[in-house]
Design an enzyme around this catalytic site. Structure first.
Site, short mmCIF file in Angstrom:
data_model
loop_
_atom_site.label_atom_id
_atom_site.label_comp_id
_atom_site.label_asym_id
_atom_site.label_seq_id
_atom_site.Cartn_x
_atom_site.Cartn_y
_atom_site.Cartn_z
N ALA A 15 0.81 -1.21 0.00
CA ALA A 15 0.00 0.00 0.00
C ALA A 15 0.85 1.27 0.00
O ALA A 15 0.31 2.38 0.04
CB ALA A 15 -0.93 0.01 1.22
N SER A 16 2.16 1.12 -0.04
CA SER A 16 3.06 2.27 0.12
C SER A 16 3.48 2.87 -1.22
O SER A 16 4.00 2.18 -2.10
CB SER A 16 4.31 1.82 0.91
N THR A 17 3.24 4.17 -1.34
CA THR A 17 3.52 4.87 -2.60
C THR A 17 5.00 4.83 -2.96
O THR A 17 5.36 4.51 -4.10
CB THR A 17 3.07 6.34 -2.49
#
Lengths: 205, 205
Positions: free
Chosen positions: B14-16
Site C-alpha cells: 500500500a506504500s507509494t
C-alpha cells in the site's frame, strides 16, 4: 535582463537535516544561478498543532535511532562532521530570533552555518543566550547588541508572523524549499531537485 | 568465488514510495551486481504500535498533500505514471499474502510490480481477492489456486512472523533496505545508496 530565480530555504535551527542543507545550499545554488532566501522558522508550534510535544525522532525512538545513523552516513558522504548534542533537540528559540534578524543582514547565512557547526558538527549547546552571543562574537559581531535587538518585541512579533506564514503555506518539516512558482520540496534529499526546479528544469517532460 | 552481495528490499504493497523502488530496483541492483531479496510485509501493525490507525499521509493531511505532489514529480523523473487509488491506502492484506508466497517463486517480483502498476500507475483497486486473482491471471498464473494457498493457515502464520521480524529489526516505514552487514536504509531516496553500500562502497571514507 531576466529576474534571477529565487529559492526560499526554510530551516529550523534544531533540525539535523537542515544542517546538511545549510552547509551545501550556497555552492549548489550558486552553480545553478539561483538566489537563496534564508528563512529561519520554528517547527515546535507546527509539531504541537499536530499533537507532537517533541521531535518525532524522540517520539518515535526507532526512527530516531535510524536518523542518527543516517546522519552519520550522510555527513560522511558530504564531508560534514556529525555529533549529537545533548539534549536533542536543542532549544532553538534564541538562535532563531537572531537568525531572523540576520536574514536582513549580510551576516545571516554565516551565523546560521556557525550555529549548525557548533550544534551538529561539534555537538555543543546553542540554547543559552550566552552560547548564541559567543557564536556572534566568534564572527566578529557585537553579540550583546544583536541579542538585545533580537529579543526585543518587534523581532519576537516578526518570528510569530513567520511561523504563521510557514503554517499557512503548508510547511510540516524542515528543511523545506519553496520556489517562485509555488512548488514545495521537503528534506535535504530534495535540495538538488529544488534548485533544478528553481532554475527551470522539469525532469521527465 | 566470492558470495554475491544481497540486499533485502522490504516493501508494503500500500506504500507509494515502495512503488517507485519496486519499479527501479532490479535494473539498479543488476548493474551493481547485487542480488535482491524481495520482502513483502505489512506496515499496519507497526504503525498501530506507535498509535497510528491509518497512513501518516492521512493522519497528517498537509504531509499527505505534499506526498502526492512529490510522487507526481518523482514519477515524472523516473518515467513512471502516478495515479491515486481511492481509497488510499488500499487494504493490502490479500495481495501481501500472495506476494509472500511469490517470494519463494520466480513470479514473485513480477506479481509485486503488477500490483503496484495497477494500484499506483492506474489508480485501480488491489484490495479485493478478485482484484488480486485478476492480476495473477493477467500474468498467466492460476489465480484461484494461488489465492487459496496464500490464504491458508501456514502462509498467514508466516506473514505474522515476517511482521514480527520487521518490528524486531527496527523497521518503521517502507521501503526499507537492509544489507548483509546490518545497515538500514529507509525510503526510495536511499535506494541508490543502499545498493552502493551492499556492493561495498563507503562514501567519504
Amino acid at each position: 535582463m531576466a529576474r534571477r530565480a529565487v529559492l526560499e530555504f526554510w530551516y529550523e535551527l534544531a533540525s539535523t537535516y537542515s544542517y546538511l542543507s545549510a552547509m551545501r545550499i550556497e555552492e549548489l545554488a550558486g552553480a545553478a544561478g539561483v538566489e537563496v532566501r534564508w528563512r529561519p522558522f520554528l517547527l515546535g508550534p507546527i509539531f504541537a498543532a499536530q499533537g507532537w510535544n517533541s521531535s518525532p525522532f524522540n517520539l518515535f525512538p526507532v526512527k530516531g535511532r535510524y536518523m542518527w545513523r543516517d546522519m552519520e552516513r550522510e555527513g560522511a558522504r558530504f564531508g560534514l562532521p556529525v555529533k549529537r548534542p545533548d539534549p536533542f533537540p536543542q532549544n532553538s528559540l534564541v538562535a532563531t530570533r537572531v537568525a531572523l534578524l540576520g536574514a536582513e543582514h549580510p551576516w545571516g547565512p554565516t551565523f546560521t552555518k556557525a550555529v549548525y557547526a557548533q550544534e551538529f558538527g561539534e555537538g555543543r549547546s546553542i540554547a543559552e543566550p550566552a552560547a548564541v552571543a559567543g557564536i556572534l562574537k566568534g564572527l566578529g559581531l557585537d553579540g550583546d547588541a544583536i541579542l538585545k535587538t533580537a529579543s526585543a518585541e518587534p523581532n519576537k512579533t516578526r518570528l510569530k508572523a513567520v511561523t504563521e506564514e510557514a503554517r499557512s503555506r503548508g510547511l510540516f518539516g524542515a528543511p523545506t524549499f519553496l520556489t517562485d512558482d509555488g512548488e514545495m520540496f521537503w528534506g535535504n534529499d530534495r535540495l538538488e531537485l529544488a534548485i533544478a526546479w528553481a532554475s527551470g528544469e522539469r525532469p521527465g517532460r
